[in-house]
Design a protein around this motif. Structure first.
Motif, short mmCIF file in Angstrom:
data_model
loop_
_atom_site.label_atom_id
_atom_site.label_comp_id
_atom_site.label_asym_id
_atom_site.label_seq_id
_atom_site.Cartn_x
_atom_site.Cartn_y
_atom_site.Cartn_z
N ASN A 75 0.84 -1.20 0.00
CA ASN A 75 0.00 0.00 0.00
C ASN A 75 0.88 1.25 0.00
N PRO A 76 1.72 1.40 -1.01
CA PRO A 76 2.71 2.48 -0.98
C PRO A 76 2.16 3.82 -1.50
N ILE A 77 1.09 4.31 -0.89
CA ILE A 77 0.57 5.62 -1.28
C ILE A 77 1.66 6.67 -1.07
N LEU A 78 2.36 6.54 0.02
CA LEU A 78 3.47 7.43 0.31
C LEU A 78 4.77 6.66 0.13
N ARG A 79 5.75 7.31 -0.44
CA ARG A 79 7.02 6.64 -0.73
C ARG A 79 7.73 6.20 0.56
N GLN A 80 7.52 6.95 1.65
CA GLN A 80 8.21 6.59 2.89
C GLN A 80 7.75 5.21 3.40
N GLN A 81 6.56 4.77 3.01
CA GLN A 81 6.10 3.44 3.43
C GLN A 81 6.92 2.35 2.75
N ALA A 82 7.04 2.46 1.42
CA ALA A 82 7.82 1.46 0.69
C ALA A 82 9.31 1.58 1.00
N HIS A 83 9.73 2.75 1.48
CA HIS A 83 11.15 3.03 1.74
C HIS A 83 11.65 2.34 3.01
N ILE A 84 10.74 1.88 3.86
CA ILE A 84 11.13 1.29 5.15
C ILE A 84 12.05 0.08 4.94
N LYS A 85 11.77 -0.73 3.93
CA LYS A 85 12.56 -1.95 3.71
C LYS A 85 14.04 -1.64 3.49
N ASP A 86 14.36 -0.42 3.00
CA ASP A 86 15.76 -0.07 2.73
C ASP A 86 16.59 0.07 4.01
N PHE A 87 15.92 0.14 5.16
CA PHE A 87 16.64 0.34 6.42
C PHE A 87 16.64 -0.90 7.30
N VAL A 88 16.06 -1.98 6.81
CA VAL A 88 16.03 -3.23 7.58
C VAL A 88 17.41 -3.89 7.48
N ALA A 89 18.11 -3.94 8.61
CA ALA A 89 19.47 -4.49 8.61
C ALA A 89 19.45 -6.01 8.38
N ASP A 90 18.46 -6.65 8.95
CA ASP A 90 18.39 -8.11 8.84
C ASP A 90 17.14 -8.49 8.05
N MET A 91 17.29 -8.52 6.70
CA MET A 91 16.14 -8.84 5.85
C MET A 91 15.75 -10.32 5.94
N LYS A 92 16.71 -11.15 6.33
CA LYS A 92 16.42 -12.58 6.43
C LYS A 92 15.43 -12.86 7.54
N ASN A 93 15.67 -12.21 8.70
CA ASN A 93 14.79 -12.43 9.84
C ASN A 93 13.73 -11.32 10.00
N LEU A 94 13.86 -10.27 9.18
CA LEU A 94 12.92 -9.14 9.20
C LEU A 94 12.73 -8.59 10.62
N VAL A 95 13.77 -7.93 11.09
CA VAL A 95 13.74 -7.31 12.41
C VAL A 95 13.90 -5.80 12.26
N TRP A 96 13.00 -5.05 12.92
CA TRP A 96 13.11 -3.60 12.98
C TRP A 96 13.65 -3.24 14.36
N ASP A 97 14.97 -2.89 14.41
CA ASP A 97 15.62 -2.68 15.70
C ASP A 97 16.23 -1.29 15.77
#
Length: 587
Positions: free
Chosen positions: A542-564
């Motif tokens: 639901n990327p109405i705003l680019r900042q929503q889709a942009h969140i994935k670019d800051f996930v350090a651990d994409m394998k385990n999907l952790v937002w730390d």
């Protein structure tokens, strides 16, 4: 000067006489409270001792043509209201007369409605009262032509129409004998008309007159003071022309006030956060041009400044002041209608009081206005963000005093001036952005404003959604969700082995910029305290705003999907770099 103590009927009942309201006077200003008191006074007096006639006070008239044409210098609100009231009263008599009613007055004769209309409205084709040009069309329509509707284009016209409707509704409730008693109260009311010859007499008497009705605004008090001083200090042969010059400056000022009020509607502070009223524009003008600048307090400061002017320069000072004041009002009005992205941002943010003087002084250099709007948006955002108890006016005094429209010079001087004090420095700006940018239980409009600006920055970096981006019921999303201290957190966030946030994470990261995102209220409610992988999926889908889709670019651990905390710090650093550039004084 000629004094006439007469009744209202005699005041109006001269064939060919006409009263007009000069253009420099304010438009019709009486509202519900004044019209209600007007009627209550009449109702109270009709039951009182008839030996003492109702007193309508003083009316100051400037003689234009003896016995034929006069300008109303003071008393225009009362005379206009009386005309509106008499139209309503005679209408009620006419309606009831059609139903067979006969109205007898005290001398036994029948009330002659046609004669009264000739007395108060039109006689031999001459309209008895001519309001200011911005009220005349409405007055002629609803009073002279006696129409019940009118498409109003100014607030003063709306007040006239409201007064007619109010009086009509209230008079319909009264008995026949009460209507006759009110008519005779008005017809026999005493009025002291003072006929003045020449504008210098008018200025002197207006200064000394204790105005009834709605209290004079500071602008009107100042106009009265200036005209009186012209009477005092002008050479005799120049007095009329000097007073006429100032009158001609106030004519566009009052027209401007009416137009601004119409643009803003009832909510005068909706545009700016500070009411754009005539008195406030006078304050902004004084901030810009008075010797005290931002230390200006009230019109006594203007009067004190005038007293320090050498006698031989006083007339020139008044004329220059009136001319600049006119320009300030017109500048504000023009700015209201301009189309500029940074001006729109200023309006959305609510313009602080100190911005107006810079806009007033910068307006003549129209080619520099876009940069000025940009600079004012920068200082306004920083001012609202820092929200320090330290008074910013003292830091801006020297800047407004010397500002001549050179925006580049102003931006350099403003940066240097702000850096002199820690409260307004870049260090303080960064310190606040590094802290908590969300407070639970409070509105956070400045954070929402920041996130919208960040969104525009992201849009420029990639794809652009055409037109203005809007979301329904915008809200602030906490990516790592807010929870109570005793509430466990779902998976995908920085939690301890028991499923809770650490104290440090809760205190230093939950409300940090890097953890905040703009989102619709419905989307926010639907994801709540969901696991991060589910949240991220909803952001991407639901990327109405680019900042929503942009969140994935800051996930350090994409394998385990952790937002730390690492993810939050990474995103926060980018947002901080954006802010320091976006709200830099180097425009």
């Amino acid at each position: 000067m000629k004094f006439n103590d007469v009744n209202i009927c005699t005041f109006f009942d001269h064939q060919g006489i006409q009263f007009s309201i000069p253009a420099y006077q304010r438009a019709y200003s009486w509202e519900g409270l004044q019209t209600k008191v007007f009627l209550e006074d009449l109702l109270e007096h009709k039951n009182s001792d008839k030996a003492n006639p109702y007193c309508y006070g003083n009316i100051l008239l400037e003689t234009i043509k003896e016995g034929k044409k006069y300008e109303i210098i003071d008393g225009q609100q009362r005379i206009t209201t009386l005309s509106i009231f008499m139209r309503c009263l005679l209408n009620i008599f006419s309606e009831r007369k059609k139903n067979g009613k006969v109205f007898k007055i005290s001398d036994g004769s029948e009330l002659d409605i046609v004669f009264q209309e000739d007395t108060y409205f039109v006689n031999h084709g001459i309209i008895k009262l001519c309001p200011t040009h911005y009220d005349k069309l409405c007055f002629d329509s609803i009073i002279i032509e006696n129409k019940d509707t009118f498409i109003c284009t100014t607030p003063s016209q709306e007040r006239m129409l409201a007064a007619k409707r109010f009086f009509t509704d209230e008079l319909h409730k009264l008995k026949d004998e009460d209507l006759v008693a009110i008519f005779e109260t008005i017809d026999n009311a005493r009025v002291n008309s003072i006929e003045l010859h020449g504008k210098k007499e008018s200025a002197l008497m207006f200064e000394l007159q204790n105005n009834r009705g709605k209290e004079l605004t500071n602008l009107e008090k100042l106009k009265s003071f200036l005209m009186y001083q012209l009477y005092v200090y002008s050479p005799t042969e120049e007095t009329d022309s000097n007073i006429e010059y100032v009158s001609n400056c106030f004519n566009p000022i009052y027209s401007c006030v009416s137009r601004i009020s119409l643009q803003l509607g009832d909510d005068e502070d909706d545009w700016s956060g500070q009411m754009v009223s005539e008195d406030n524009i006078l304050i902004y003008h004084s901030y810009a041009y008075s010797k005290k600048n931002f230390n200006y307090r009230n019109i006594n400061d203007i009067i004190t400044e005038f007293k320090d002017v050498p006698k031989e320069n006083k007339v020139a000072w008044i004329k220059d002041y009136a001319s600049k004041l006119k320009d300030s009002f017109l500048s504000i009005e023009n700015i209201l209608t301009m189309n500029d992205s940074y001006l729109d941002k200023l309006k959305n943010m609510k313009i602080p009081f100190f911005v107006y003087p810079f806009l007033i002084k910068g307006f003549p250099k129209k080619e520099s206005l876009p940069k000025l709007f940009h600079l004012m948006e920068v200082i306004s955002f920083r001012y609202k963000l820092i929200n320090s108890r330290a008074d910013i006016r003292g830091r801006l005094n020297d800047l407004i005093r010397t500002f001549d429209g050179d925006v580049e010079l102003l931006s350099h001087e403003m940066k240097a001036k702000m850096e002199e004090a820690y409260y307004w420095s870049d260090r303080k700006f960064v310190e606040i952005l590094n802290g908590a940018m969300y407070q639970k239980g409070r509105t956070n409009p400045l954070t929402i404003y920041f996130l919208w600006e960040y969104e525009q920055y992201l849009q420029r970096k990639g794809y652009i959604i055409s037109g203005k981006i809007k979301i329904a019921d915008e809200s602030i999303e906490h990516i790592s969700p807010q929870t109570e201290p005793d509430e466990k957190v779902t998976s995908g966030y920085e939690i301890d082995e028991t499923g809770f946030y650490t104290k440090e994470f809760r205190e230093n990261y939950i409300n940090k910029l890097g953890n905040l995102m703009l989102i619709s209220q419905s989307h926010n409610s639907s994801i709540g305290n969901n696991p991060f992988k589910d949240k991220l999926k909803s952001y991407i889908e639901n990327p109405i705003l680019r900042q929503q889709a942009h969140i994935k670019d800051f996930v350090a651990d994409m394998k385990n999907l952790v937002w730390d905390s690492k993810s939050i710090d990474l995103r926060h650093d980018e947002m901080l770099k954006f802010a320091c550039k976006r709200w830099s004084f180097n425009i």
